[in-house]
Design a protein around this motif. Structure first.
Motif, mmCIF file in Angstrom:
data_model
loop_
_atom_site.group_PDB
_atom_site.id
_atom_site.type_symbol
_atom_site.label_atom_id
_atom_site.label_comp_id
_atom_site.label_asym_id
_atom_site.label_seq_id
_atom_site.Cartn_x
_atom_site.Cartn_y
_atom_site.Cartn_z
ATOM 1 N N ILE A 282 0.832 -1.204 0.000
ATOM 2 C CA ILE A 282 0.000 0.000 0.000
ATOM 3 C C ILE A 282 0.868 1.255 0.000
ATOM 4 O O ILE A 282 0.635 2.191 -0.761
ATOM 5 C CB ILE A 282 -0.962 -0.001 1.213
ATOM 6 C CG1 ILE A 282 -2.002 -1.123 1.058
ATOM 7 C CG2 ILE A 282 -1.656 1.343 1.366
ATOM 8 C CD1 ILE A 282 -2.872 -1.323 2.290
ATOM 9 N N LYS A 283 1.889 1.257 0.841
ATOM 10 C CA LYS A 283 2.771 2.421 0.938
ATOM 11 C C LYS A 283 3.510 2.659 -0.379
ATOM 12 O O LYS A 283 3.622 3.802 -0.856
ATOM 13 C CB LYS A 283 3.774 2.198 2.078
ATOM 14 C CG LYS A 283 4.820 3.296 2.228
ATOM 15 C CD LYS A 283 4.197 4.599 2.700
ATOM 16 C CE LYS A 283 5.284 5.626 2.995
ATOM 17 N NZ LYS A 283 4.715 6.922 3.407
ATOM 18 N N LYS A 284 4.002 1.584 -1.010
ATOM 19 C CA LYS A 284 4.772 1.707 -2.243
ATOM 20 C C LYS A 284 3.924 2.279 -3.369
ATOM 21 O O LYS A 284 4.397 3.116 -4.159
ATOM 22 C CB LYS A 284 5.326 0.338 -2.642
ATOM 23 C CG LYS A 284 6.091 0.343 -3.959
ATOM 24 C CD LYS A 284 6.569 -1.056 -4.323
ATOM 25 C CE LYS A 284 7.272 -1.049 -5.681
ATOM 26 N NZ LYS A 284 7.708 -2.408 -6.083
ATOM 27 N N ASN A 285 2.664 1.843 -3.480
ATOM 28 C CA ASN A 285 1.838 2.212 -4.629
ATOM 29 C C ASN A 285 0.992 3.458 -4.421
ATOM 30 O O ASN A 285 0.493 4.030 -5.392
ATOM 31 C CB ASN A 285 0.927 1.039 -5.016
ATOM 32 C CG ASN A 285 1.693 -0.083 -5.678
ATOM 33 O OD1 ASN A 285 2.106 0.022 -6.823
ATOM 34 N ND2 ASN A 285 1.904 -1.167 -4.946
ATOM 35 N N THR A 286 0.795 3.873 -3.180
ATOM 36 C CA THR A 286 -0.016 5.067 -2.938
ATOM 37 C C THR A 286 0.775 6.187 -2.276
ATOM 38 O O THR A 286 0.323 7.334 -2.269
ATOM 39 C CB THR A 286 -1.224 4.735 -2.029
ATOM 40 O OG1 THR A 286 -0.755 4.383 -0.713
ATOM 41 C CG2 THR A 286 -2.041 3.593 -2.612
ATOM 42 N N GLY A 287 1.927 5.840 -1.690
ATOM 43 C CA GLY A 287 2.678 6.832 -0.930
ATOM 44 C C GLY A 287 2.067 7.107 0.434
ATOM 45 O O GLY A 287 2.500 8.013 1.146
ATOM 46 N N LYS A 288 1.047 6.313 0.812
ATOM 47 C CA LYS A 288 0.327 6.528 2.073
ATOM 48 C C LYS A 288 0.330 5.250 2.898
ATOM 49 O O LYS A 288 0.364 4.149 2.351
ATOM 50 C CB LYS A 288 -1.124 6.951 1.796
ATOM 51 C CG LYS A 288 -1.270 8.184 0.925
ATOM 52 C CD LYS A 288 -2.730 8.425 0.571
ATOM 53 C CE LYS A 288 -2.900 9.616 -0.359
ATOM 54 N NZ LYS A 288 -4.310 9.841 -0.735
ATOM 55 N N THR A 289 0.280 5.399 4.199
ATOM 56 C CA THR A 289 0.154 4.236 5.073
ATOM 57 C C THR A 289 -1.309 3.824 5.176
ATOM 58 O O THR A 289 -2.221 4.602 4.845
ATOM 59 C CB THR A 289 0.673 4.544 6.486
ATOM 60 O OG1 THR A 289 -0.165 5.571 7.070
ATOM 61 C CG2 THR A 289 2.118 5.027 6.440
ATOM 62 N N PHE A 290 -1.544 2.600 5.639
ATOM 63 C CA PHE A 290 -2.912 2.125 5.868
ATOM 64 C C PHE A 290 -3.642 3.071 6.827
ATOM 65 O O PHE A 290 -4.790 3.471 6.573
ATOM 66 C CB PHE A 290 -2.881 0.702 6.448
ATOM 67 C CG PHE A 290 -4.221 0.189 6.888
ATOM 68 C CD1 PHE A 290 -5.110 -0.346 5.962
ATOM 69 C CD2 PHE A 290 -4.594 0.248 8.222
ATOM 70 C CE1 PHE A 290 -6.354 -0.814 6.374
ATOM 71 C CE2 PHE A 290 -5.833 -0.218 8.641
ATOM 72 C CZ PHE A 290 -6.721 -0.754 7.714
ATOM 73 N N LYS A 291 -2.985 3.459 7.913
ATOM 74 C CA LYS A 291 -3.598 4.347 8.903
ATOM 75 C C LYS A 291 -3.966 5.694 8.274
ATOM 76 O O LYS A 291 -5.055 6.234 8.541
ATOM 77 C CB LYS A 291 -2.640 4.560 10.075
ATOM 78 C CG LYS A 291 -3.198 5.451 11.165
ATOM 79 C CD LYS A 291 -2.181 5.636 12.295
ATOM 80 C CE LYS A 291 -2.739 6.580 13.359
ATOM 81 N NZ LYS A 291 -1.753 6.827 14.446
ATOM 82 N N PHE A 292 -3.081 6.212 7.434
ATOM 83 C CA PHE A 292 -3.332 7.500 6.775
ATOM 84 C C PHE A 292 -4.580 7.406 5.900
ATOM 85 O O PHE A 292 -5.422 8.308 5.908
ATOM 86 C CB PHE A 292 -2.115 7.877 5.929
ATOM 87 C CG PHE A 292 -2.212 9.225 5.258
ATOM 88 C CD1 PHE A 292 -1.609 10.336 5.822
ATOM 89 C CD2 PHE A 292 -2.906 9.383 4.060
ATOM 90 C CE1 PHE A 292 -1.698 11.584 5.213
ATOM 91 C CE2 PHE A 292 -2.999 10.615 3.441
ATOM 92 C CZ PHE A 292 -2.390 11.722 4.024
ATOM 93 N N ILE A 293 -4.726 6.322 5.134
ATOM 94 C CA ILE A 293 -5.872 6.163 4.229
ATOM 95 C C ILE A 293 -7.170 6.082 5.023
ATOM 96 O O ILE A 293 -8.194 6.654 4.629
ATOM 97 C CB ILE A 293 -5.685 4.920 3.340
ATOM 98 C CG1 ILE A 293 -4.499 5.126 2.386
ATOM 99 C CG2 ILE A 293 -6.949 4.632 2.531
ATOM 100 C CD1 ILE A 293 -4.079 3.887 1.638
ATOM 101 N N VAL A 294 -7.140 5.379 6.156
ATOM 102 C CA VAL A 294 -8.334 5.286 7.011
ATOM 103 C C VAL A 294 -8.712 6.666 7.545
ATOM 104 O O VAL A 294 -9.879 7.074 7.502
ATOM 105 C CB VAL A 294 -8.084 4.302 8.168
ATOM 106 C CG1 VAL A 294 -9.223 4.381 9.186
ATOM 107 C CG2 VAL A 294 -7.958 2.872 7.635
ATOM 108 N N GLU A 295 -7.722 7.400 8.045
ATOM 109 C CA GLU A 295 -7.989 8.742 8.580
ATOM 110 C C GLU A 295 -8.491 9.676 7.475
ATOM 111 O O GLU A 295 -9.380 10.501 7.707
ATOM 112 C CB GLU A 295 -6.730 9.313 9.226
ATOM 113 C CG GLU A 295 -6.321 8.611 10.509
ATOM 114 C CD GLU A 295 -5.061 9.213 11.121
ATOM 115 O OE1 GLU A 295 -4.455 10.106 10.486
ATOM 116 O OE2 GLU A 295 -4.689 8.790 12.232
ATOM 117 N N GLU A 296 -7.915 9.542 6.282
ATOM 118 C CA GLU A 296 -8.326 10.364 5.151
ATOM 119 C C GLU A 296 -9.785 10.098 4.790
ATOM 120 O O GLU A 296 -10.558 11.025 4.523
ATOM 121 C CB GLU A 296 -7.421 10.060 3.960
ATOM 122 C CG GLU A 296 -7.662 10.937 2.745
ATOM 123 C CD GLU A 296 -6.681 10.601 1.633
ATOM 124 O OE1 GLU A 296 -6.099 11.537 1.056
ATOM 125 O OE2 GLU A 296 -6.483 9.397 1.338
#
Length: 352
Positions: A282-296
Protein backbone atom coordinates in the motif's frame (compact mmCIF):
# COMPACT_ATOMS: atom_id res chain seq x y z
CA UNK A 1 -23.29 25.79 -10.51
CA UNK A 2 -21.79 24.76 -7.14
CA UNK A 3 -19.77 21.65 -6.37
CA UNK A 4 -22.13 20.70 -3.54
CA UNK A 5 -24.94 20.23 -6.09
CA UNK A 6 -22.84 17.66 -7.94
CA UNK A 7 -22.13 15.72 -4.73
CA UNK A 8 -25.79 14.67 -4.46
CA UNK A 9 -26.42 11.20 -5.92
CA UNK A 10 -29.13 11.04 -8.56
CA UNK A 11 -31.69 8.22 -8.74
CA UNK A 12 -29.62 6.16 -11.18
CA UNK A 13 -26.54 6.42 -8.97
CA UNK A 14 -28.50 5.47 -5.85
CA UNK A 15 -29.71 2.29 -7.54
CA UNK A 16 -26.22 1.51 -8.81
CA UNK A 17 -24.92 1.99 -5.28
CA UNK A 18 -27.46 -0.47 -3.88
CA UNK A 19 -26.26 -3.10 -6.35
CA UNK A 20 -22.65 -2.36 -5.50
CA UNK A 21 -23.14 -2.53 -1.74
CA UNK A 22 -25.13 -5.76 -2.05
CA UNK A 23 -22.31 -7.54 -3.88
CA UNK A 24 -19.18 -5.45 -3.52
CA UNK A 25 -17.00 -8.51 -2.92
CA UNK A 26 -17.42 -9.39 -6.59
CA UNK A 27 -18.60 -6.38 -8.57
CA UNK A 28 -16.81 -3.26 -9.77
CA UNK A 29 -13.38 -4.25 -8.48
CA UNK A 30 -11.86 -4.77 -11.91
CA UNK A 31 -12.72 -3.66 -15.45
CA UNK A 32 -15.06 -5.80 -17.52
CA UNK A 33 -14.86 -6.62 -21.20
CA UNK A 34 -18.18 -6.06 -22.93
CA UNK A 35 -18.59 -9.82 -23.40
CA UNK A 36 -18.07 -10.46 -19.67
CA UNK A 37 -20.52 -7.71 -18.78
CA UNK A 38 -23.09 -9.17 -21.15
CA UNK A 39 -22.77 -12.64 -19.61
CA UNK A 40 -23.08 -11.15 -16.14
CA UNK A 41 -26.40 -9.55 -17.02
CA UNK A 42 -27.65 -12.75 -18.64
CA UNK A 43 -26.96 -14.69 -15.44
CA UNK A 44 -28.39 -12.27 -12.90
CA UNK A 45 -30.82 -9.37 -12.63
CA UNK A 46 -29.41 -5.89 -12.16
CA UNK A 47 -31.08 -2.52 -12.35
CA UNK A 48 -29.51 -1.25 -15.55
CA UNK A 49 -28.57 -2.87 -18.82
CA UNK A 50 -26.23 -0.73 -20.93
CA UNK A 51 -25.60 -3.33 -23.61
CA UNK A 52 -27.83 -1.60 -26.14
CA UNK A 53 -26.04 1.71 -25.57
CA UNK A 54 -22.63 0.16 -26.16
CA UNK A 55 -23.88 -1.75 -29.20
CA UNK A 56 -25.49 1.36 -30.70
CA UNK A 57 -22.52 3.60 -30.07
CA UNK A 58 -19.63 1.26 -30.91
CA UNK A 59 -18.09 1.01 -34.34
CA UNK A 60 -18.84 -2.68 -34.94
CA UNK A 61 -21.72 -3.07 -32.53
CA UNK A 62 -19.59 -5.11 -30.14
CA UNK A 63 -19.23 -2.58 -27.37
CA UNK A 64 -15.63 -1.49 -27.87
CA UNK A 65 -14.74 1.49 -30.09
CA UNK A 66 -17.33 4.20 -29.40
CA UNK A 67 -17.99 6.62 -32.24
CA UNK A 68 -19.90 9.83 -32.57
CA UNK A 69 -23.58 9.05 -33.10
CA UNK A 70 -27.12 10.31 -32.66
CA UNK A 71 -27.08 9.58 -28.93
CA UNK A 72 -24.67 12.46 -28.48
CA UNK A 73 -25.81 16.00 -29.06
CA UNK A 74 -24.83 17.64 -32.33
CA UNK A 75 -22.11 19.80 -30.80
CA UNK A 76 -18.35 20.10 -31.33
CA UNK A 77 -17.79 19.52 -27.60
CA UNK A 78 -19.82 17.24 -25.31
CA UNK A 79 -19.67 17.47 -21.50
CA UNK A 80 -21.13 15.06 -18.94
CA UNK A 81 -20.72 13.87 -15.36
CA UNK A 82 -19.56 10.28 -14.96
CA UNK A 83 -22.07 8.00 -13.22
CA UNK A 84 -20.86 6.87 -9.80
CA UNK A 85 -21.01 3.14 -8.95
CA UNK A 86 -21.37 2.22 -12.65
CA UNK A 87 -19.79 -0.92 -14.10
CA UNK A 88 -16.25 -0.19 -15.42
CA UNK A 89 -16.69 -1.53 -18.96
CA UNK A 90 -13.57 -1.49 -21.12
CA UNK A 91 -13.93 0.64 -24.25
CA UNK A 92 -12.13 3.14 -26.43
CA UNK A 93 -13.16 6.09 -28.62
CA UNK A 94 -12.51 7.50 -32.04
CA UNK A 95 -12.38 10.95 -30.40
CA UNK A 96 -10.41 12.56 -27.55
CA UNK A 97 -11.77 12.31 -24.02
CA UNK A 98 -10.74 14.57 -21.16
CA UNK A 99 -11.38 13.27 -17.64
CA UNK A 100 -11.27 15.73 -14.75
CA UNK A 101 -11.58 14.69 -11.09
CA UNK A 102 -13.52 17.54 -9.55
CA UNK A 103 -13.81 15.86 -6.17
CA UNK A 104 -12.89 12.58 -4.54
CA UNK A 105 -10.98 10.05 -6.63
CA UNK A 106 -11.37 7.28 -9.19
CA UNK A 107 -9.46 4.51 -10.87
CA UNK A 108 -8.77 4.88 -14.58
CA UNK A 109 -7.87 1.50 -16.05
CA UNK A 110 -5.78 2.45 -19.10
CA UNK A 111 -4.19 -0.14 -21.36
CA UNK A 112 -4.15 -2.70 -18.57
CA UNK A 113 -2.79 -0.32 -15.94
CA UNK A 114 -4.83 0.74 -12.90
CA UNK A 115 -4.12 4.46 -12.38
CA UNK A 116 -5.43 6.15 -9.26
CA UNK A 117 -6.66 9.68 -10.00
CA UNK A 118 -7.35 12.20 -7.27
CA UNK A 119 -8.98 15.59 -6.90
CA UNK A 120 -7.60 18.01 -9.46
CA UNK A 121 -6.17 15.39 -11.81
CA UNK A 122 -6.78 16.20 -15.49
CA UNK A 123 -6.41 13.23 -17.85
CA UNK A 124 -6.17 13.45 -21.66
CA UNK A 125 -7.14 10.15 -23.36
CA UNK A 126 -6.14 9.64 -26.99
CA UNK A 127 -8.44 7.92 -29.51
CA UNK A 128 -8.18 4.11 -29.54
CA UNK A 129 -6.85 4.00 -25.96
CA UNK A 130 -8.72 1.22 -24.15
CA UNK A 131 -9.84 2.25 -20.69
CA UNK A 132 -12.57 1.96 -18.03
CA UNK A 133 -13.41 4.34 -15.20
CA UNK A 134 -14.31 3.25 -11.69
CA UNK A 135 -15.78 5.66 -9.12
CA UNK A 136 -17.28 4.05 -6.02
CA UNK A 137 -17.82 6.81 -3.48
CA UNK A 138 -20.50 9.46 -3.02
CA UNK A 139 -17.65 11.98 -2.97
CA UNK A 140 -16.42 11.17 -6.48
CA UNK A 141 -17.35 13.87 -8.99
CA UNK A 142 -15.82 13.12 -12.39
CA UNK A 143 -16.39 15.33 -15.44
CA UNK A 144 -15.95 13.90 -18.97
CA UNK A 145 -15.31 16.21 -21.95
CA UNK A 146 -15.50 14.71 -25.45
CA UNK A 147 -13.71 16.44 -28.33
CA UNK A 148 -14.25 15.61 -32.01
CA UNK A 149 -12.07 16.67 -34.92
CA UNK A 150 -14.40 19.51 -35.77
CA UNK A 151 -13.73 21.02 -32.34
CA UNK A 152 -10.03 21.17 -33.24
CA UNK A 153 -10.93 23.35 -36.20
CA UNK A 154 -13.54 25.50 -34.48
CA UNK A 155 -12.32 25.90 -30.88
CA UNK A 156 -8.59 25.19 -30.70
CA UNK A 157 -7.00 26.87 -33.72
CA UNK A 158 -4.71 29.00 -31.54
CA UNK A 159 -3.56 25.91 -29.67
CA UNK A 160 -1.72 24.67 -32.76
CA UNK A 161 0.28 27.91 -32.96
CA UNK A 162 1.92 27.05 -29.65
CA UNK A 163 4.48 24.42 -28.73
CA UNK A 164 4.16 21.98 -25.86
CA UNK A 165 2.83 18.66 -24.69
CA UNK A 166 -0.86 19.54 -25.04
CA UNK A 167 -0.35 20.81 -28.59
CA UNK A 168 1.54 17.63 -29.49
CA UNK A 169 -1.21 15.51 -27.96
CA UNK A 170 -3.87 17.14 -30.13
CA UNK A 171 -1.67 17.03 -33.22
CA UNK A 172 -1.51 13.24 -32.99
CA UNK A 173 -5.31 13.21 -33.25
CA UNK A 174 -5.29 15.19 -36.49
CA UNK A 175 -2.27 13.43 -37.98
CA UNK A 176 -3.37 9.99 -36.74
CA UNK A 177 0.03 9.64 -35.12
CA UNK A 178 0.80 7.91 -31.82
CA UNK A 179 2.41 10.44 -29.49
CA UNK A 180 0.98 9.05 -26.23
CA UNK A 181 -2.08 7.04 -25.19
CA UNK A 182 -2.74 9.41 -22.28
CA UNK A 183 -1.42 12.34 -20.26
CA UNK A 184 -2.31 13.31 -16.69
CA UNK A 185 -1.70 16.71 -15.08
CA UNK A 186 -1.82 16.64 -11.27
CA UNK A 187 -3.19 20.04 -10.18
CA UNK A 188 -3.85 19.10 -6.54
CA UNK A 189 -7.35 20.59 -6.56
CA UNK A 190 -6.31 23.99 -7.99
CA UNK A 191 -9.32 26.20 -7.18
CA UNK A 192 -9.06 28.24 -10.39
CA UNK A 193 -9.14 25.16 -12.63
CA UNK A 194 -11.96 23.64 -10.58
CA UNK A 195 -14.05 26.78 -11.06
CA UNK A 196 -13.24 26.81 -14.78
CA UNK A 197 -14.55 23.25 -15.16
CA UNK A 198 -17.65 24.15 -13.14
CA UNK A 199 -18.24 27.06 -15.54
CA UNK A 200 -17.91 24.97 -18.69
CA UNK A 201 -20.16 22.24 -17.25
CA UNK A 202 -22.74 24.89 -16.37
CA UNK A 203 -22.46 26.35 -19.88
CA UNK A 204 -23.16 22.94 -21.41
CA UNK A 205 -26.22 22.38 -19.21
CA UNK A 206 -27.71 25.84 -19.73
CA UNK A 207 -26.97 26.02 -23.47
CA UNK A 208 -27.10 29.78 -23.67
CA UNK A 209 -26.21 31.62 -26.89
CA UNK A 210 -22.76 30.60 -28.24
CA UNK A 211 -22.24 28.18 -25.35
CA UNK A 212 -19.90 25.86 -27.30
CA UNK A 213 -17.74 28.84 -28.23
CA UNK A 214 -17.62 29.83 -24.56
CA UNK A 215 -16.67 26.27 -23.53
CA UNK A 216 -13.86 26.41 -26.10
CA UNK A 217 -12.58 29.65 -24.56
CA UNK A 218 -12.64 28.13 -21.07
CA UNK A 219 -10.82 24.98 -22.22
CA UNK A 220 -8.15 27.06 -23.95
CA UNK A 221 -7.62 28.97 -20.71
CA UNK A 222 -7.34 25.68 -18.80
CA UNK A 223 -4.77 24.38 -21.29
CA UNK A 224 -2.67 27.53 -20.84
CA UNK A 225 -2.87 27.23 -17.03
CA UNK A 226 -1.83 23.57 -17.19
CA UNK A 227 1.09 24.44 -19.47
CA UNK A 228 2.19 27.34 -17.26
CA UNK A 229 1.83 25.81 -13.84
CA UNK A 230 1.72 22.02 -13.96
CA UNK A 231 4.25 20.72 -16.47
CA UNK A 232 6.36 19.49 -13.55
CA UNK A 233 3.47 17.20 -12.51
CA UNK A 234 2.78 15.85 -16.01
CA UNK A 235 2.57 12.07 -16.34
CA UNK A 236 2.79 10.81 -19.93
CA UNK A 237 1.71 7.26 -20.68
CA UNK A 238 3.75 4.97 -22.89
CA UNK A 239 2.23 2.35 -25.14
CA UNK A 240 4.46 -0.37 -23.73
CA UNK A 241 3.39 0.39 -20.16
CA UNK A 242 1.11 -2.49 -19.20
CA UNK A 243 2.14 -3.20 -15.61
CA UNK A 244 -1.08 -3.74 -13.71
CA UNK A 245 -1.88 -2.59 -10.20
CA UNK A 246 -5.52 -3.63 -10.48
CA UNK A 247 -5.29 -5.84 -7.38
CA UNK A 248 -4.58 -2.76 -5.26
CA UNK A 249 -7.80 -0.88 -5.89
CA UNK A 250 -10.17 -3.46 -4.39
CA UNK A 251 -8.24 -2.98 -1.16
CA UNK A 252 -8.50 0.82 -1.32
CA UNK A 253 -12.19 0.55 -2.14
CA UNK A 254 -12.83 -1.70 0.86
CA UNK A 255 -10.91 0.66 3.14
CA UNK A 256 -12.95 3.64 1.95
CA UNK A 257 -16.25 1.81 2.38
CA UNK A 258 -15.43 0.17 5.72
CA UNK A 259 -13.00 2.63 7.30
CA UNK A 260 -14.95 2.63 10.58
CA UNK A 261 -14.31 -1.07 11.24
CA UNK A 262 -11.60 -2.36 8.89
CA UNK A 263 -8.16 -3.30 10.20
CA UNK A 264 -4.91 -4.17 8.46
CA UNK A 265 -5.30 -7.70 9.86
CA UNK A 266 -8.72 -8.30 8.30
CA UNK A 267 -7.68 -6.72 5.00
CA UNK A 268 -4.54 -8.87 4.79
CA UNK A 269 -6.52 -12.01 5.55
CA UNK A 270 -9.12 -11.22 2.88
CA UNK A 271 -6.48 -10.82 0.16
CA UNK A 272 -4.18 -13.61 1.45
CA UNK A 273 -1.21 -11.35 2.22
CA UNK A 274 0.87 -11.02 5.34
CA UNK A 275 0.27 -7.77 7.22
CA UNK A 276 3.85 -6.58 6.72
CA UNK A 277 3.78 -7.26 2.96
CA UNK A 278 0.38 -5.59 2.54
CA UNK A 279 1.52 -2.56 4.52
CA UNK A 280 4.56 -2.16 2.24
CA UNK A 281 2.46 -2.76 -0.91
CA UNK A 282 0.00 0.00 0.00
CA UNK A 283 2.77 2.42 0.94
CA UNK A 284 4.77 1.71 -2.24
CA UNK A 285 1.84 2.21 -4.63
CA UNK A 286 -0.02 5.07 -2.94
CA UNK A 287 2.68 6.83 -0.93
CA UNK A 288 0.33 6.53 2.07
CA UNK A 289 0.15 4.24 5.07
CA UNK A 290 -2.91 2.13 5.87
CA UNK A 291 -3.60 4.35 8.90
CA UNK A 292 -3.33 7.50 6.78
CA UNK A 293 -5.87 6.16 4.23
CA UNK A 294 -8.33 5.29 7.01
CA UNK A 295 -7.99 8.74 8.58
CA UNK A 296 -8.33 10.36 5.15
CA UNK A 297 -11.57 8.47 4.47
CA UNK A 298 -12.95 9.49 7.87
CA UNK A 299 -12.22 13.18 7.43
CA UNK A 300 -13.47 13.16 3.81
CA UNK A 301 -16.79 11.74 5.01
CA UNK A 302 -17.00 14.36 7.76
CA UNK A 303 -16.35 17.12 5.19
CA UNK A 304 -19.10 15.78 2.94
CA UNK A 305 -21.58 15.68 5.85
CA UNK A 306 -20.68 19.24 6.80
CA UNK A 307 -21.32 20.41 3.23
CA UNK A 308 -24.49 18.45 2.49
CA UNK A 309 -26.40 18.12 5.80
CA UNK A 310 -27.65 20.29 8.66
CA UNK A 311 -26.58 17.80 11.33
CA UNK A 312 -24.87 19.05 14.47
CA UNK A 313 -21.12 18.61 14.92
CA UNK A 314 -21.78 15.86 17.47
CA UNK A 315 -24.06 13.98 15.05
CA UNK A 316 -21.57 14.37 12.19
CA UNK A 317 -18.69 13.13 14.33
CA UNK A 318 -20.68 10.00 15.19
CA UNK A 319 -21.67 9.31 11.58
CA UNK A 320 -18.11 9.88 10.38
CA UNK A 321 -16.72 7.38 12.88
CA UNK A 322 -15.13 9.67 15.47
CA UNK A 323 -15.35 8.92 19.17
CA UNK A 324 -16.85 12.37 19.76
CA UNK A 325 -16.83 15.90 18.32
CA UNK A 326 -13.62 16.84 20.17
CA UNK A 327 -11.76 14.05 18.35
CA UNK A 328 -13.16 15.29 15.04
CA UNK A 329 -12.08 18.83 15.93
CA UNK A 330 -8.56 17.56 16.71
CA UNK A 331 -8.32 15.75 13.35
CA UNK A 332 -9.57 18.76 11.37
CA UNK A 333 -6.90 20.95 12.94
CA UNK A 334 -4.28 18.25 12.28
CA UNK A 335 -5.28 17.75 8.62
CA UNK A 336 -6.68 21.11 7.56
CA UNK A 337 -5.28 23.55 10.08
CA UNK A 338 -8.73 24.77 11.18
CA UNK A 339 -11.73 23.55 13.17
CA UNK A 340 -14.74 21.97 11.38
CA UNK A 341 -16.74 25.18 11.84
CA UNK A 342 -13.97 27.37 10.38
CA UNK A 343 -13.48 24.95 7.48
CA UNK A 344 -17.19 25.05 6.62
CA UNK A 345 -17.16 28.85 6.74
CA UNK A 346 -14.23 28.91 4.30
CA UNK A 347 -16.13 26.66 1.88
CA UNK A 348 -19.14 28.95 1.99
CA UNK A 349 -16.91 31.92 1.09
CA UNK A 350 -15.36 30.01 -1.83
CA UNK A 351 -18.82 29.29 -3.29
CA UNK A 352 -19.87 32.94 -3.36
Amino acid sequence: MLLKELLVLNEVERKHKNVYLADRERLLFSPLRFEDYSRLLDDERYYFDYRQFYQQTSREGKGLTITRNVLYEDTAIYVSRHTRYAFPILHNHDFIELVYVMNGSCINYINGQAIAMHKGDFCFLAPETVHALLAVSDDDVIINILLWKESMESSFVDLFRRDGYITNFFKQFLLEDHYAPYMIFHTDGDRKILNQVLRLYGEFLEKDVNYIEMIGYILNEIFIDLNRNYLSTLEIGKKENYSSKSSLYPMLSLIRLNYQTITLTTLAKQFSYSESYLSKLIKKNTGKTFKFIVEEARIDNAKKLLLTTTLSLTEISQKAGYFDSSHMNRDFIKWLGVSPKKWLESQSKDDR
